[in-house]
Design a protein around this motif. Structure first.
Motif, PDB file in Angstrom:
ATOM      1  N   GLY A  86       0.835  -1.209   0.000  1.00 46.71           N
ATOM      2  CA  GLY A  86       0.000   0.000   0.000  1.00 46.71           C
ATOM      3  C   GLY A  86       0.861   1.246   0.000  1.00 46.71           C
ATOM      4  N   MET A  87       0.651   2.116   0.995  1.00 45.57           N
ATOM      5  CA  MET A  87       1.433   3.343   1.123  1.00 45.57           C
ATOM      6  C   MET A  87       2.913   3.040   1.290  1.00 45.57           C
ATOM      7  SD  MET A  87       0.548   6.438   0.963  1.00 45.57           S
ATOM      8  CE  MET A  87       0.969   7.761   2.095  1.00 45.57           C
ATOM      9  N   GLY A  88       3.231   1.806   1.762  1.00 40.83           N
ATOM     10  CA  GLY A  88       4.621   1.421   1.972  1.00 40.83           C
ATOM     11  C   GLY A  88       5.448   1.598   0.707  1.00 40.83           C
ATOM     12  N   GLN A  89       4.814   1.386  -0.454  1.00 42.52           N
ATOM     13  CA  GLN A  89       5.524   1.553  -1.727  1.00 42.52           C
ATOM     14  C   GLN A  89       5.992   2.983  -1.919  1.00 42.52           C
ATOM     15  OE1 GLN A  89       3.125   0.121  -4.983  1.00 42.52           O
ATOM     16  NE2 GLN A  89       4.429  -1.659  -5.225  1.00 42.52           N
ATOM     17  N   ALA A  90       5.110   3.927  -1.578  1.00 42.02           N
ATOM     18  CA  ALA A  90       5.473   5.344  -1.730  1.00 42.02           C
ATOM     19  C   ALA A  90       6.531   5.733  -0.706  1.00 42.02           C
ATOM     20  CB  ALA A  90       4.227   6.216  -1.567  1.00 42.02           C
ATOM     21  N   ILE A  91       6.376   5.251   0.527  1.00 49.52           N
ATOM     22  CA  ILE A  91       7.338   5.573   1.584  1.00 49.52           C
ATOM     23  C   ILE A  91       8.717   5.033   1.199  1.00 49.52           C
ATOM     24  CG2 ILE A  91       7.963   5.136   3.997  1.00 49.52           C
ATOM     25  CD1 ILE A  91       4.901   4.862   4.547  1.00 49.52           C
ATOM     26  N   MET A  92       8.727   3.765   0.774  1.00 48.75           N
ATOM     27  CA  MET A  92       9.992   3.112   0.441  1.00 48.75           C
ATOM     28  C   MET A  92      10.649   3.787  -0.754  1.00 48.75           C
ATOM     29  SD  MET A  92      11.651   0.903   1.910  1.00 48.75           S
ATOM     30  CE  MET A  92      13.103  -0.063   1.546  1.00 48.75           C
ATOM     31  N   ASN A  93       9.847   4.171  -1.754  1.00 48.53           N
ATOM     32  CA  ASN A  93      10.375   4.856  -2.933  1.00 48.53           C
ATOM     33  C   ASN A  93      11.090   6.152  -2.550  1.00 48.53           C
ATOM     34  OD1 ASN A  93       9.269   7.273  -4.924  1.00 48.53           O
ATOM     35  ND2 ASN A  93      10.236   5.593  -6.028  1.00 48.53           N
ATOM     36  N   ARG A  94      10.487   6.932  -1.620  1.00 50.41           N
ATOM     37  CA  ARG A  94      11.119   8.202  -1.220  1.00 50.41           C
ATOM     38  C   ARG A  94      12.364   7.942  -0.365  1.00 50.41           C
ATOM     39  NH1 ARG A  94       6.747   8.417  -3.616  1.00 50.41           N
ATOM     40  NH2 ARG A  94       5.551  10.357  -3.838  1.00 50.41           N
ATOM     41  N   LEU A  95      12.277   6.936   0.516  1.00 53.69           N
ATOM     42  CA  LEU A  95      13.422   6.608   1.375  1.00 53.69           C
ATOM     43  C   LEU A  95      14.603   6.125   0.538  1.00 53.69           C
ATOM     44  CD1 LEU A  95      12.479   4.579   4.567  1.00 53.69           C
ATOM     45  CD2 LEU A  95      13.830   6.669   4.444  1.00 53.69           C
ATOM     46  N   LEU A  96      14.309   5.254  -0.450  1.00 53.72           N
ATOM     47  CA  LEU A  96      15.375   4.732  -1.306  1.00 53.72           C
ATOM     48  C   LEU A  96      16.096   5.860  -2.020  1.00 53.72           C
ATOM     49  CD1 LEU A  96      13.656   1.575  -2.848  1.00 53.72           C
ATOM     50  CD2 LEU A  96      15.846   1.581  -1.651  1.00 53.72           C
ATOM     51  N   LYS A  97      15.314   6.840  -2.489  1.00 49.60           N
ATOM     52  CA  LYS A  97      15.930   7.975  -3.173  1.00 49.60           C
ATOM     53  C   LYS A  97      16.788   8.782  -2.211  1.00 49.60           C
ATOM     54  CE  LYS A  97      13.562  10.466  -5.865  1.00 49.60           C
ATOM     55  NZ  LYS A  97      12.814  11.107  -6.935  1.00 49.60           N
ATOM     56  N   ALA A  98      16.249   9.015  -1.018  1.00 48.90           N
ATOM     57  CA  ALA A  98      16.993   9.804  -0.030  1.00 48.90           C
ATOM     58  C   ALA A  98      18.293   9.081   0.338  1.00 48.90           C
ATOM     59  CB  ALA A  98      16.146  10.034   1.207  1.00 48.90           C
ATOM     60  N   ALA A  99      18.253   7.751   0.289  1.00 45.78           N
ATOM     61  CA  ALA A  99      19.416   6.948   0.679  1.00 45.78           C
ATOM     62  C   ALA A  99      20.342   6.682  -0.500  1.00 45.78           C
ATOM     63  CB  ALA A  99      18.952   5.622   1.276  1.00 45.78           C
ATOM     64  N   GLY A 100      20.003   7.250  -1.664  1.00 51.19           N
ATOM     65  CA  GLY A 100      20.819   6.939  -2.842  1.00 51.19           C
ATOM     66  C   GLY A 100      20.865   5.432  -3.081  1.00 51.19           C
ATOM     67  N   TYR A 101      19.777   4.746  -2.709  1.00 51.86           N
ATOM     68  CA  TYR A 101      19.602   3.295  -2.906  1.00 51.86           C
ATOM     69  C   TYR A 101      20.590   2.438  -2.098  1.00 51.86           C
ATOM     70  CZ  TYR A 101      16.494   4.857  -6.542  1.00 51.86           C
ATOM     71  OH  TYR A 101      15.490   5.486  -7.200  1.00 51.86           O
TER      72      TYR A 101
END
Ligand code: AMP
Ligand code: MG
Length: 350
Positions: free
Chosen positions: A329-344
């Motif tokens: 659910g929303m986890g996809q959006a949260i994870m997508n933003r976190l991954l970007k912030a973390a440079g993957y």
């Protein structure tokens, strides 16, 4: 430039203030305003000079197109060359709301607004102040998030003031936003509609209306050769000053691994922060532990994430470890933003 900050209560909108804000846009100026997702940095979407000013104020690369915000469905027709049944179905289901549609643009929309593309991104926000402001501004407010490029999107007026003071004409302070992550973007020019950015409106919600919807494969990992279809998704946005790494795995393994990493980091003289959840926050021995919310409520985590990333900059941590959020659910959006912030940067805890 002098930036005027005005307060407008969504539930008791001051029509005079809205008129003044709207006139600034019609005269080619810039106004930051609250929406239900994040704060937007608005200019006249049909005025090429306004769009250039938006890019300059944000320090945003000009190949990264802007979303045009409208307040009434009938205002969609002049700025696009085609409105299909599916588009109307989505508008009916999710507008006003946190959904942006990519559509073929009409000649009315300048290339300065679309970053040179023949398509235009359109959204009708749900926030009452935003809707009143868009109407007063002439109906077409181009707006990216109101942060300087490279900072997390602003979810409170103070974030906007920090980033935009002296760069734009006005900031409308409407308090904290509701959702806290940017809108879902769906490309309606594809044969099968494609999600270009996950958000509050999930794949499942879109599927229920459309019957078919795909997701841009580049979104959840960087080990792909293809460029993402939304130009903005290729930039490493939202990067905190501290080096952020996501640790995934079972709850117990993640806590153990992060605590081991904290020890190692501190031994090297690092100041370490952790993004935890209500369920786990007491188990970490970091310099700063921030609770993103409860795993039982992903909305809460989405809502607080960007403020936490900004706070870590002020806390001057040099290393940050975050738990991961992997739900569909929303986890996809949260994870997508976190991954970007973390440079993957992701570590798997065993
Ligand atoms: P922001 O306004 O900061 O949330 O960013 C807007 C996002 O929408 C960026 O990721 C853009 O690349 C994306 N976007 C805007 N217009 C288009 C378009 N015509 N095609 C694809 N992506 C777009
Ligand atoms: Mg943005």
């Amino acid at each position: 430039m002098d930036t005027q900050v005005i307060v407008i209560d969504e539930h008791n909108i001051d029509a005079d203030k809205i008129r003044v804000a709207g006139k600034i846009i019609r005269d080619g100026g810039l106004v930051a305003f609250p929406t239900e997702t994040v704060y937007g940095l608005g200019g006249d979407g049909l005025n090429p000079e306004s769009s250039k000013r938006i890019y300059a104020a944000k320090g945003r690369p000009s190949d990264n197109p802007l979303i045009i915000h409208i307040a009434r469905l009938e205002d969609l027709y002049p700025i696009v060359s085609e409105v299909t049944e599916d588009v109307l179905r989505l508008a009916e289901a999710f507008w006003p709301g946190p959904l942006t549609m990519i559509l073929p643009k009409s000649d009315r929309v300048p290339y300065e607004t679309t970053g040179g593309l023949d398509t235009v991104a359109v959204r009708m926000p749900e926030h009452k102040t935003a809707l009143a402001f868009i109407e007063a501004a002439g109906g077409y407010v181009a707006a990216p998030s109101a942060n300087t490029s490279g900072k997390p999107s602003p979810t409170m007026a103070t974030h906007v003031i920090d980033d935009m003071q002296g760069r734009i004409d006005m900031i409308i302070d409407g308090g904290a936003v509701g959702i806290g992550l940017e809108s879902t973007i769906v490309d309606m020019t594809e044969e099968v509609p494609m999600i270009l950015r996950p958000g509050y409106i999930t794949q499942e919600m879109l599927y229920k209306v459309l019957g078919e919807v795909t997701m841009d494969k580049t979104l959840m990992g960087e080990d792909t050769k293809e460029a993402p279809k939304a130009p903005g998704m290729k930039y490493k946005h939202y990067a905190p000053k501290g080096d952020l790494t996501i640790v995934e795995g079972s709850e117990e393994a993640v806590i153990q691994q992060i605590n081991a990493l904290i020890c190692k980091g501190q031994a090297r003289g690092e100041r370490v922060g952790v993004i935890a959840t209500k369920e786990t926050m007491d188990y970490y021995k970091a310099d700063v532990v921030k609770c993103a919310g409860s795993r039982q409520c992903e909305e809460e985590i989405a809502h607080g994430l960007y403020a936490i990333l900004r706070e870590f900059d002020d806390d001057e941590v040099t290393l940050i470890y975050s738990e991961s959020f992997e739900s569909l659910g929303m986890g996809q959006a949260i994870m997508n933003r976190l991954l970007k912030a973390a440079g993957y940067q992701v570590i798997h805890a065993e």
